[in-house]
Motif scaffolding. Structure first.
Motif, short mmCIF file in Angstrom:
data_model
loop_
_atom_site.label_atom_id
_atom_site.label_comp_id
_atom_site.label_asym_id
_atom_site.label_seq_id
_atom_site.Cartn_x
_atom_site.Cartn_y
_atom_site.Cartn_z
N PHE A 154 2.08 1.13 10.39
CA PHE A 154 1.43 1.26 9.08
C PHE A 154 2.47 1.24 7.95
CE2 PHE A 154 -0.09 4.00 5.62
CZ PHE A 154 -1.23 3.30 5.25
N VAL A 155 3.50 2.05 8.08
CA VAL A 155 4.51 2.16 7.02
C VAL A 155 5.34 0.88 6.91
CG1 VAL A 155 6.57 3.42 6.25
CG2 VAL A 155 4.60 4.67 7.15
N LYS A 156 5.81 0.36 8.05
CA LYS A 156 6.63 -0.86 8.03
C LYS A 156 5.83 -2.07 7.55
CE LYS A 156 9.92 0.28 11.65
NZ LYS A 156 10.40 -0.07 12.99
N GLY A 157 4.53 -2.07 7.81
CA GLY A 157 3.68 -3.18 7.39
C GLY A 157 3.28 -3.13 5.93
N GLY A 158 3.73 -2.11 5.21
CA GLY A 158 3.43 -2.01 3.79
C GLY A 158 2.11 -1.31 3.51
N GLY A 159 1.60 -0.58 4.47
CA GLY A 159 0.32 0.10 4.31
C GLY A 159 0.31 1.12 3.19
N LEU A 160 1.41 1.84 3.04
CA LEU A 160 1.49 2.85 1.99
C LEU A 160 1.40 2.20 0.61
CD1 LEU A 160 1.75 5.88 1.64
CD2 LEU A 160 4.21 5.61 1.62
N ASP A 161 2.08 1.08 0.44
CA ASP A 161 2.00 0.36 -0.83
C ASP A 161 0.58 -0.15 -1.08
OD1 ASP A 161 4.70 0.72 -1.37
OD2 ASP A 161 5.27 -1.16 -0.40
N LEU A 162 -0.07 -0.63 -0.03
CA LEU A 162 -1.43 -1.16 -0.18
C LEU A 162 -2.42 -0.08 -0.58
CD1 LEU A 162 -1.62 -3.63 2.83
CD2 LEU A 162 -1.73 -4.23 0.41
N ILE A 163 -2.35 1.08 0.09
CA ILE A 163 -3.34 2.10 -0.24
C ILE A 163 -3.11 2.69 -1.63
CG2 ILE A 163 -3.87 2.70 2.15
CD1 ILE A 163 -2.22 5.27 1.74
N THR A 164 -1.85 2.81 -2.04
CA THR A 164 -1.61 3.35 -3.38
C THR A 164 -1.95 2.33 -4.46
OG1 THR A 164 0.74 2.77 -3.18
CG2 THR A 164 0.12 5.04 -2.67
N SER A 165 -1.76 1.05 -4.19
CA SER A 165 -2.14 0.03 -5.18
C SER A 165 -3.66 -0.06 -5.31
CB SER A 165 -1.54 -1.32 -4.83
OG SER A 165 -2.11 -1.84 -3.65
N ASN A 166 -4.38 0.29 -4.26
CA ASN A 166 -5.84 0.26 -4.31
C ASN A 166 -6.42 1.35 -5.21
OD1 ASN A 166 -6.33 -1.96 -2.74
ND2 ASN A 166 -6.58 -0.81 -0.85
N LEU A 167 -5.66 2.38 -5.48
CA LEU A 167 -6.17 3.48 -6.30
C LEU A 167 -6.66 2.98 -7.66
CD1 LEU A 167 -3.66 6.36 -5.52
CD2 LEU A 167 -6.08 6.25 -4.91
N GLY A 168 -6.01 1.97 -8.20
CA GLY A 168 -6.42 1.42 -9.49
C GLY A 168 -7.75 0.69 -9.45
N ARG A 169 -8.19 0.31 -8.28
CA ARG A 169 -9.46 -0.42 -8.13
C ARG A 169 -10.66 0.51 -8.08
NH1 ARG A 169 -8.49 -4.41 -3.13
NH2 ARG A 169 -10.60 -3.68 -2.79
N TYR A 170 -10.42 1.80 -7.82
CA TYR A 170 -11.53 2.73 -7.62
C TYR A 170 -11.95 3.38 -8.93
CZ TYR A 170 -9.93 2.35 -2.77
OH TYR A 170 -9.55 1.89 -1.54
N ASP A 171 -13.26 3.54 -9.10
CA ASP A 171 -13.83 4.20 -10.26
C ASP A 171 -14.31 5.57 -9.81
OD1 ASP A 171 -15.18 5.04 -12.49
OD2 ASP A 171 -16.72 3.48 -12.42
N GLU A 172 -13.57 6.60 -10.19
CA GLU A 172 -13.88 7.95 -9.70
C GLU A 172 -15.22 8.49 -10.19
OE1 GLU A 172 -10.64 10.86 -8.91
OE2 GLU A 172 -9.53 9.52 -10.24
N SER A 173 -15.82 7.84 -11.16
CA SER A 173 -17.14 8.29 -11.60
C SER A 173 -18.23 7.86 -10.62
CB SER A 173 -17.45 7.77 -13.01
OG SER A 173 -17.52 6.36 -13.00
N VAL A 174 -17.89 6.93 -9.72
CA VAL A 174 -18.81 6.49 -8.66
C VAL A 174 -18.48 7.31 -7.42
CG1 VAL A 174 -19.54 4.53 -7.23
CG2 VAL A 174 -18.91 4.17 -9.63
N GLU A 175 -19.51 7.89 -6.80
CA GLU A 175 -19.30 8.81 -5.68
C GLU A 175 -18.52 8.19 -4.52
OE1 GLU A 175 -21.95 11.47 -2.57
OE2 GLU A 175 -22.86 10.79 -4.43
N GLU A 176 -18.85 6.95 -4.15
CA GLU A 176 -18.17 6.30 -3.03
C GLU A 176 -16.69 6.05 -3.35
OE1 GLU A 176 -21.04 4.90 -4.38
OE2 GLU A 176 -22.38 5.72 -2.85
#
Length: 127
Positions: free
Chosen positions: A59-81
């Motif tokens: 996960f770490v070597k494959g760049g998973g940490l970068d991917l999950i943290t970059s996804n944070l900008g895509r989420y709208d916290e006002s939406v429950e999901e």
């Protein structure tokens, strides 16, 4: 599964993170297996640690940490999901930190500085 973290549909990425939270739970290293009377092969704590290391290192070597943290900008916290997705990302990061403290994150020599033989001598190459 790493490519699914970069999926254009954020629901897919959130689902993958949710599964990773379950797979990388540090408590899995502490739990005792219950045999329930069945004759199953018992996984030793050392094997469990090795298996977790393989998963986390990939996960770490494959760049998973970068991917999950970059996804944070895509989420709208006002939406429950999406709020649940943010919570799962933060839980996953916390689990990775706990696993690091537990000594699970053990990379081979090649993950930091790679050594390359040149003209018969070993020289450090920056990564």
């Amino acid at each position: 599964w790493l490519t699914c973290l970069n999926h254009e549909n954020s629901d897919v990425a959130m689902s993958v993170v949710s599964v990773l939270v379950e797979l990388m739970d540090p408590l899995l290293l502490q739990e005792e297996q219950e045999s329930e009377g069945k004759e199953e092969e018992v996984i030793t704590p050392m094997e469990r640690l090795d298996n977790m290391n393989v998963l986390v290192a990939a996960f770490v070597k494959g760049g998973g940490l970068d991917l999950i943290t970059s996804n944070l900008g895509r989420y709208d916290e006002s939406v429950e999901e999406d709020a649940k997705g943010v919570e799962d990302v933060l839980t996953l990061v916390e689990s990775l930190l706990d696993l690091d403290r537990a000594g699970v994150l053990q990379f081979d020599n090649k993950s930091g500085n790679e050594e390359k033989e040149m003209n018969g001598s070993m020289k450090k190459m920056p990564s």
